[in-house]
Write an enzyme that holds these catalytic residues in place. Structure first.
Site, PDB file in Angstrom:
ATOM      1  CG  HIS A   1       0.080  -3.972   5.259  1.00 49.85           C
ATOM      2  ND1 HIS A   1      -0.861  -3.682   4.402  1.00 49.85           N
ATOM      3  CD2 HIS A   1       0.767  -5.210   4.964  1.00 49.85           C
ATOM      4  CE1 HIS A   1      -0.931  -4.561   3.251  1.00 49.85           C
ATOM      5  NE2 HIS A   1      -0.041  -5.587   3.711  1.00 49.85           N
TER       6      HIS A   1
ATOM      7  CD  GLU B   1      -0.345   0.594   4.744  1.00 48.95           C
ATOM      8  OE1 GLU B   1       0.297  -0.472   4.494  1.00 48.95           O
ATOM      9  OE2 GLU B   1      -1.744   0.577   4.481  1.00 48.95           O
TER      10      GLU B   1
ATOM     11  CD  GLU C   1      -2.105  -3.374   9.187  1.00 45.89           C
ATOM     12  OE1 GLU C   1      -1.703  -2.082   9.118  1.00 45.89           O
ATOM     13  OE2 GLU C   1      -2.664  -3.911   8.137  1.00 45.89           O
TER      14      GLU C   1
ATOM     15  CG  HIS D   1      -2.167  -1.125   1.113  1.00 44.63           C
ATOM     16  ND1 HIS D   1      -2.584  -1.649   2.219  1.00 44.63           N
ATOM     17  CD2 HIS D   1      -2.698  -1.552  -0.042  1.00 44.63           C
ATOM     18  CE1 HIS D   1      -3.629  -2.566   1.735  1.00 44.63           C
ATOM     19  NE2 HIS D   1      -3.672  -2.297   0.554  1.00 44.63           N
TER      20      HIS D   1
END
Length: 435
Positions: free
Chosen positions: A314, A194, A388, A191
């Site tokens: 991420h 990020e 994350e 992504h």
């Protein structure tokens, strides 16, 4: 103090939203930088699944500058941050006012936040060097990666998993001290916005090359390590040059651009948590592996011999996730939980950073077509995880982690990865597959 507000789905509103969305989805020249003047950020409290559905319906129906920035979990109550474009403010508050949902204004002008980050990050191209003092453009990252085989001859090689839609290389590193090692694979930057993900991916690679701790040396030399810091290079360039909030790839789909490359993998593709609308942030693409980036990466992964562990980095919300994003379950949940627990405990030791863990579907939300689901479910890699990274999910502007947190994030994540591999070794997952 919390005020209350709500969102009417009228036809004129949809037309206005659609027009405004061109700001976020049209193919800009580099001089035409996207701006977020007078975009508001609200913190919205969700107390039930109905509240979640209300917020999600706004995002799904209008797919514009309106976006839920925080991960929406299956736990209540929870606060999420919502980005609302100026033309939508009245309708947004109207809808929430007619519901039981409460919210508060956090930021009146999101562009100010982006400007502040730009000043801190100082994203200027430089002619030499690479480090973790700030965020770097793709050219700098690739230049550093290409310098390593000469610096570490016989240990580091550059590998390429194909090219992007705009013909940029999916450039990677392989660190290998001897033939016949089982492999560990790191995927970063899927992504685009990020930025802490590519930075952390390169930090971990650098630790394996420079850290002289005996256990780090053992791990570095026991496995073949693959690092792909930016597997969505077109999106990353677009995020650094044009639209800071860009998430997707850059292949055109009508008037909109890009698919979500973490919804595009051929594992239960488009079944849940994805959209068929090309203007959506979670557009899954026209078919599984419609994006050359995911297709090229998947082919490369399938070519890696004896791949034992796959890690996707991420941001944000400080979670460690394992397959699946669907209702499928991994075969040995107890092993995944034990490895996850060892990992998050190791992350917490250095700076006290708190992570939660669990499978994707239950811990955050259903989402099919992700890289770790395909890697584990189709390519049969024994262990696959998503980090994350910082900041916590309560952060107002989580994608814009300050540069002074790059090194601490890298350090604690490396601690976690070390513990992850060690616990996976104890449970027999890292042994060579000699079949």
């Amino acid at each position: 103090m919390l005020a209350s507000e709500k969102f009417r789905k009228s036809s004129p509103y949809k037309m206005a939203i659609f027009a405004a969305f061109l700001i976020l989805t049209t193919n800009f020249n580099l001089a035409e930088v996207s701006r977020f003047d007078n975009y508001h950020v609200y913190q919205v409290q969700l107390n039930s699944l109905n509240d979640v559905n209300l917020i999600k319906s706004m995002e799904d129906d209008f797919t514009s500058g309106f976006e839920v920035l925080s991960p929406v979990k299956r736990k209540f109550p929870q606060d999420v941050n919502v980005l609302v474009p100026p033309h939508a403010l009245t309708d947004f508050t109207s809808v929430l006012d007619s519901s039981t949902v409460t919210y508060g204004l956090v930021e009146k002008n999101f562009q100010d936040v982006i400007n502040q980050e730009a000043r801190m990050s100082n994203l200027k191209l430089i002619n030499d060097g690479y480090g973790w003092d700030r965020y770097y453009r793709l050219e700098n990252m690739h230049r550093w990666m290409r310098s390593l085989p000469e610096e570490y001859p016989g240990v580091v090689t550059n590998v390429i998993a194909g090219n992007s839609y705009e013909n940029r290389e999916l450039l990677g590193l392989k660190i290998s001290h001897k033939p016949g090692n089982p492999a560990i694979f790191f995927e970063g930057g899927i992504h685009a916005r990020e930025w802490i993900s590519p930075a952390t991916t390169t930090f971990i690679a650098n630790e394996l090359l420079t850290n002289n701790d005996p256990e780090v040396r053992r791990l570095s030399e026991t496995y073949d390590w693959y690092f792909f810091p930016s597997v969505n290079p077109d999106g990353y360039v677009h995020s650094t040059n044009v639209n800071r909030m860009w998430r997707k790839t850059r292949q055109p789909y009508g008037i909109c651009f890009g698919a979500d490359p973490n919804r595009n993998w051929d594992h239960h593709w488009m079944e849940v948590g994805a959209s068929s609308n090309p203007c959506s942030q979670v557009f899954a693409g026209s078919s599984a592996f419609s994006e050359v980036e995911t297709l090229g990466l998947s082919n490369f992964i399938a070519s890696v011999q004896d791949l034992r562990l796959y890690v996707s980095l991420h941001s944000y919300s400080q979670m460690l996730l394992y397959p699946f994003g669907t209702s499928d379950k991994v075969e040995k949940t107890e092993d995944y939980d034990a490895i996850s627990n060892a990992t998050v405990e190791a992350i917490a030791k250095r700076y006290g950073t708190s992570y939660i863990y669990g499978n994707i579907e239950e811990t955050i939300y259903p989402a099919a077509g992700g890289s770790i689901d395909w890697t584990h479910g189709v390519s049969k890699v024994p262990m696959a995880f998503t980090f994350e990274l910082r900041p916590s999910r309560d952060s107002f502007f989580g994608f814009m982690l300050p540069p002074n947190e790059i090194v601490p994030t890298g350090e604690e994540t490396f601690d976690g990865v070390t513990a992850m591999v060690q616990e996976a070794e104890r449970r027999g997952y890292m042994d060579r597959n000699d079949a």
